[in-house]
Scaffold this motif. Structure first.
Motif, PDB file in Angstrom:
ATOM      1  N   ARG A 133       6.803 -18.069   5.987  1.00 16.43           N
ATOM      2  CA  ARG A 133       5.639 -17.616   6.724  1.00 16.43           C
ATOM      3  C   ARG A 133       6.118 -16.960   8.278  1.00 16.43           C
ATOM      4  NH1 ARG A 133       3.734 -18.735   2.601  1.00 16.43           N
ATOM      5  NH2 ARG A 133       1.911 -20.041   2.168  1.00 16.43           N
ATOM      6  N   PHE A 134       6.604 -17.967   9.054  1.00 18.45           N
ATOM      7  CA  PHE A 134       6.974 -17.559  10.310  1.00 18.45           C
ATOM      8  C   PHE A 134       7.973 -16.446  10.125  1.00 18.45           C
ATOM      9  CE2 PHE A 134      10.241 -18.160  13.701  1.00 18.45           C
ATOM     10  CZ  PHE A 134       9.394 -17.669  14.694  1.00 18.45           C
ATOM     11  N   THR A 135       9.155 -16.871   9.304  1.00 16.42           N
ATOM     12  CA  THR A 135      10.201 -15.726   9.300  1.00 16.42           C
ATOM     13  C   THR A 135       9.822 -14.266   8.660  1.00 16.42           C
ATOM     14  OG1 THR A 135      10.816 -16.878   7.411  1.00 16.42           O
ATOM     15  CG2 THR A 135      11.822 -17.339   9.341  1.00 16.42           C
ATOM     16  N   ILE A 136       8.675 -14.008   8.151  1.00 16.30           N
ATOM     17  CA  ILE A 136       8.405 -12.927   7.547  1.00 16.30           C
ATOM     18  C   ILE A 136       7.189 -12.056   8.331  1.00 16.30           C
ATOM     19  CG2 ILE A 136       9.266 -13.316   5.236  1.00 16.30           C
ATOM     20  CD1 ILE A 136       6.178 -13.612   4.280  1.00 16.30           C
ATOM     21  N   ARG A 144      -0.602  -9.381   4.554  1.00 14.47           N
ATOM     22  CA  ARG A 144       0.611  -8.758   3.578  1.00 14.47           C
ATOM     23  C   ARG A 144       1.027  -7.386   4.423  1.00 14.47           C
ATOM     24  NH1 ARG A 144       2.827  -9.738  -1.941  1.00 14.47           N
ATOM     25  NH2 ARG A 144       3.945  -8.130  -2.536  1.00 14.47           N
ATOM     26  N   PRO A 145       0.145  -6.750   4.731  1.00 13.97           N
ATOM     27  CA  PRO A 145       0.669  -5.488   5.374  1.00 13.97           C
ATOM     28  C   PRO A 145       1.368  -5.725   6.732  1.00 13.97           C
ATOM     29  CG  PRO A 145      -1.517  -5.093   4.858  1.00 13.97           C
ATOM     30  CD  PRO A 145      -1.238  -6.442   4.725  1.00 13.97           C
ATOM     31  N   PRO A 174       3.130 -13.820   0.460  1.00 15.77           N
ATOM     32  CA  PRO A 174       4.444 -13.123  -0.228  1.00 15.77           C
ATOM     33  C   PRO A 174       4.569 -13.215  -1.625  1.00 15.77           C
ATOM     34  CG  PRO A 174       4.698 -15.505   1.236  1.00 15.77           C
ATOM     35  CD  PRO A 174       3.126 -14.911   1.080  1.00 15.77           C
ATOM     36  N   ASN A 175       3.193 -13.187  -2.237  1.00 16.54           N
ATOM     37  CA  ASN A 175       3.342 -13.323  -3.633  1.00 16.54           C
ATOM     38  C   ASN A 175       3.860 -12.504  -4.480  1.00 16.54           C
ATOM     39  OD1 ASN A 175       2.272 -14.410  -6.444  1.00 16.54           O
ATOM     40  ND2 ASN A 175       0.507 -13.128  -6.409  1.00 16.54           N
ATOM     41  N   ALA A 176       4.620 -12.857  -5.523  1.00 14.65           N
ATOM     42  CA  ALA A 176       5.418 -11.667  -6.216  1.00 14.65           C
ATOM     43  C   ALA A 176       6.031 -12.307  -7.283  1.00 14.65           C
ATOM     44  CB  ALA A 176       6.855 -11.145  -5.240  1.00 14.65           C
ATOM     45  N   CYS A 180       7.453  -7.070  -9.800  1.00 13.76           N
ATOM     46  CA  CYS A 180       7.182  -6.294  -8.717  1.00 13.76           C
ATOM     47  C   CYS A 180       7.885  -6.643  -7.302  1.00 13.76           C
ATOM     48  CB  CYS A 180       5.468  -6.274  -8.532  1.00 13.76           C
ATOM     49  SG  CYS A 180       5.065  -8.024  -8.134  1.00 13.76           S
ATOM     50  N   GLY A 181       8.425  -7.784  -7.353  1.00 10.42           N
ATOM     51  CA  GLY A 181       8.846  -8.473  -5.914  1.00 10.42           C
ATOM     52  C   GLY A 181      10.310  -8.326  -5.632  1.00 10.42           C
TER      53      GLY A 181
END
Ligand SMILES: [Zn+2]
Ligand SMILES: [Zn+2]
Length: 763
Positions: A133-136, A144-145, A174-176, A180-181
């Motif tokens: 969460r925080f790190t992304i 997401r954007p 972060p769903n992947a 696709c991920g």
């Protein structure tokens, strides 16, 4: 009915939760994230609306923390039937909460291990209840954007999960999946992808095979890169130490699961709860004598730092390797941990044989959090970072104007505050490193955006040479508040417990600039958020050679012997036998003369330096390779069966006079008393004297509250000893729980003081 929900409610599955609750109750309306939190409207049967309002905070998802629900009646719209989750509103002022990174949940782990699942062995599996969460997060609203997942377009299957409010991946940003991920790659030290044959399996299996064979692997995780090797392979661990240029500081370990952790350390129920908590910190706990751990992992330490996997990549790597790993920060010596790919490759290629990398960018570097278990007491937090940041802490006196607090210098953190809430940043480290200073400045800018804080007040340490102070002084158009270092420690502990004082604070650490210009560090303060008096302190001695005395504890042994009058008025004290091999006579005499006075021997009341002196006198350590090492080793040898104590009188109110203590330590050491016994007698003496000083000051001032803080209180013998005695004296004892007692808590204390005292005009 319209309601606004404040708290940690974004990125935690709150909107689908609202959706399901509304559907269950047959209500129409919508829910949306916005810049402040969650906004929703429901309409329908009045009894159902009432039930909705009652259940909303009560049944919130695990990761959510609802602070307030403000509901108001609005006219029904009835334009659309049904309930909808609508897009986040853009623009305006963001003030929403961003949640901490969270360990992989059980549901995701089950899929990770299920050969029939489409995410079998997928290293980036996550859902609404878990994941980064925080790190992304690049900005708010948390969508997401505005995360580092923006570049990955979801496949149809992932999109369907993401769009379905009944799915546990609904709006999991972060769903992947493998289609696709992000993906992992194994690189050699030159940065070239390792070609994998059919027998190698995937990149993680190949990395695990290399680890088993003794390789050193750099691994990109959640908040940065780690360096890994087998924990039981002395050759690999020693090679890692040599290549990292890290001499003695212990390495952390990662064990595959709780059972594997039990094989390494003495885990009681409290430690087990810590090690399995969602935050997944490194837990420092007593090593098992039979632990299969190479000697170089934690030289001369009784404890080991152990954590469990918190990213799916770790789960795979640990399972494939089949044994515990050293997992230490990806850096050389004292540099900050690497988290950008190009930088990591450049810096780690000389240390690691192979690099296990992935293409999901890390936006903010976040080191592992570290906690230390204390029997029968709340754990001591040594570092608050990944998994805990950026959860907010309350301010007991709300800030009238937005505040930035710049912290100290070592173990640096910053803090931003608005109203009744403060956000302490991730662990930044030693600000004297250029790269760390840049991380400090970037971190502040990021937090100001994330939490919509526009500081009008900037709090800082009184020390003019700290780079955090220089930063504060360079901020324009703000009012500034200088907060004394030990007052900030006192205030931080009070504030996290919702208290404002007055309290008596025994604040023991390495150093902080006092109001009299000397180096404080063994302080008995009386006061609260609004101010303090210095009620007492450790007997002052000289710090012979300034900073050199910090690196060479034998100098403090000399200074304390001089202060105690050993050797008489002019002659140097006799060199203790324990130091004879480590220090030559001429240097001893020169330092003894510095210890008698002069500009090269500033005056200090540092408790950390007293520990150094004792450690040197009992032959443990004449010089150190990291801050706090001598004190840590003195604590580690402490003999639990020894019941004696040295004299340590409390004079003239609350002056802790350790001169007799030092003489007794030197005498015992000369008589060949084991270091463990000396250590125990010293710890007991200081714990007793600290309690006596606090009791006396509290009685004199009619105070019933005592705070124990400062980095020296990371020492569990001292902490437990002093608190037990204070409890017995009928005083209420507060110790830091959410923040470290060390300088990592300073910024929050500064913010609490600034909020309480306000600040004058712009200057
Ligand atoms: Zn999950
Ligand atoms: Zn997909």
């Amino acid at each position: 009915m319209r309601a606004r929900v404040d708290g940690t409610v974004q990125g935690v599955g709150f909107r689908p939760y609202v959706f399901r609750l509304a559907e269950q109750l047959g209500l129409d309306g919508f829910v949306a994230n916005d810049e402040r939190g969650v906004l929703l409207e429901v309409e329908g049967d009045p009894a159902a609306v009432e039930a909705f309002v009652a259940r909303l905070p009560r049944e919130a998802p695990a990761l959510a923390s609802v602070e307030r629900v403000s509901a108001e009646a609005v006219a029904p719209v009835a334009a659309t039937a049904g309930f909808a989750i609508v897009d986040s509103a853009r623009g305006g002022v963001p003030a929403a909460q961003v949640s901490p990174d969270t360990a992989t949940c059980d549901a995701c782990l089950a899929e990770l291990r299920d050969p029939a699942d489409r995410r079998h062995r997928y290293p980036f599996i996550n859902c609404t209840d878990c994941g980064p969460r925080f790190t992304i997060v690049r900005g708010v609203p948390y969508d997401r954007p505005l995360t580092t997942m923006a570049a990955f377009a979801m496949c149809d299957a992932c999109r369907a999960e993401y769009d379905d409010p009944r799915d546990r991946r609904f709006h999991a940003q972060p769903n992947a999946c493998p289609a696709c991920g992000p993906g992992v790659r194994l690189l050699d030290a030159g940065g070239t992808a390792v070609a994998l044959g059919p027998e190698d399996g995937d990149a993680v299996r190949a990395a695990a095979a290399a680890l088993r064979a003794g390789a050193i692997l750099a691994v990109k995780g959640i908040g940065g890169y780690h360096l890994a090797c087998r924990a039981d392979d002395e050759q690999a661990v020693a090679a890692l130490r040599a290549r990292k240029h890290r001499e003695d500081r212990p390495f952390a370990l990662m064990a595959a699961d709780l059972a594997a952790a039990h094989a390494l350390v003495e885990l009681g129920p409290e430690e087990a709860a810590l090690v399995t908590s969602r935050e997944r910190p490194i837990v420092v706990v007593r090593a098992r004598p039979d632990a299969a751990v190479a000697p170089s992992v934690a030289p001369r330490c009784a404890d080991l730092g152990v954590m469990l996997p918190y990213a799916p990549l770790h789960h795979l790597l640990l399972a494939d390797t089949g044994g515990a790993l050293v997992l230490t920060s990806g850096n050389a010596a004292d540099e900050p941990i690497a988290y950008r790919d190009a930088d990591a490759l450049a810096r780690l290629r000389s240390i690691a044989d192979l690099l296990l990398v992935h293409d999901r960018p890390i936006h903010v570097r976040a080191d592992d959090s570290v906690v230390r278990a204390v029997a029968g007491r709340p754990p001591v937090r040594l570092r608050r970072s990944r998994g805990a940041v950026p959860a907010s802490l309350p301010l007991p006196v709300p800030a009238e104007r937005d505040i930035l607090a710049c912290g100290a210098e070592l173990k640096s953190t910053f803090c931003v505050a608005k109203g009744g809430r403060a956000w302490v940043g991730h662990h930044i480290g030693d600000l004297r490193e250029a790269e760390t200073l840049a991380a400090f400045e970037d971190g502040i800018a990021h937090f100001e955006r994330l939490f919509a804080v526009a500081p009008a007040v900037v709090a800082h340490d009184r020390h003019p040479d700290y780079l955090s102070t220089a930063y504060a002084l360079a901020r324009e158009e703000v009012a500034r508040v200088a907060v004394q270092h030990h007052h900030a420690h006192l205030a931080a502990c009070l504030a996290e417990h919702g208290e404002t004082g007055p309290a008596v604070g025994a604040i023991f650490d390495g150093s902080g600039l006092g109001t009299d210009g000397t180096v404080w560090g063994g302080e008995v303060l009386a006061g609260g958020l609004d101010g303090f008096e210095r009620a007492g302190h450790l007997h002052p001695v000289r710090l012979p050679g300034g900073d050199q005395a910090v690196r060479q504890p034998w100098r403090m042994a000399c200074a304390w012997l001089v202060a105690a009058g050993e050797g008489g008025e002019a002659a140097p004290p006799p060199m203790p036998a324990a130091l004879a091999g480590a220090v030559d006579g001429a240097r001893w005499r020169a330092v003894a003369s510095l210890a008698r006075g002069g500009v090269a021997g500033p005056v200090t009341t540092s408790a950390g330096r007293l520990f150094d002196a004792v450690a040197a006198l009992c032959g443990l350590r004449a010089a150190v390779t990291y801050e706090g090492q001598a004190a840590a080793e003195l604590e580690a040898v402490c003999d639990p069966h020894e019941r004696g104590a040295y004299p340590l009188p409390v004079r003239d109110g609350a002056i802790l006079d350790a001169r007799e203590t030092i003489v007794a330590v030197a005498r015992d050491a000369a008589d060949g008393v084991p270091a463990g016994v000396v250590s125990a007698r010293f710890h007991r003496a200081l714990a007793d004297a600290t309690a006596r000083a606090c009791v006396e000051v509290a009685a004199r001032r009619g105070i019933d509250l005592v705070v124990l803080s400062g980095g020296v209180f990371q020492n569990v013998h001292l902490l437990a000893g002093a608190s037990t005695r204070l409890d017995a004296a009928g005083l209420r004892v507060l110790v830091p729980e959410h923040l470290p007692p060390n300088d990592g808590g300073i910024s929050y204390g500064q913010a609490a003081v600034a909020a309480c005292t306000g600040a004058g005009a712009l200057r």
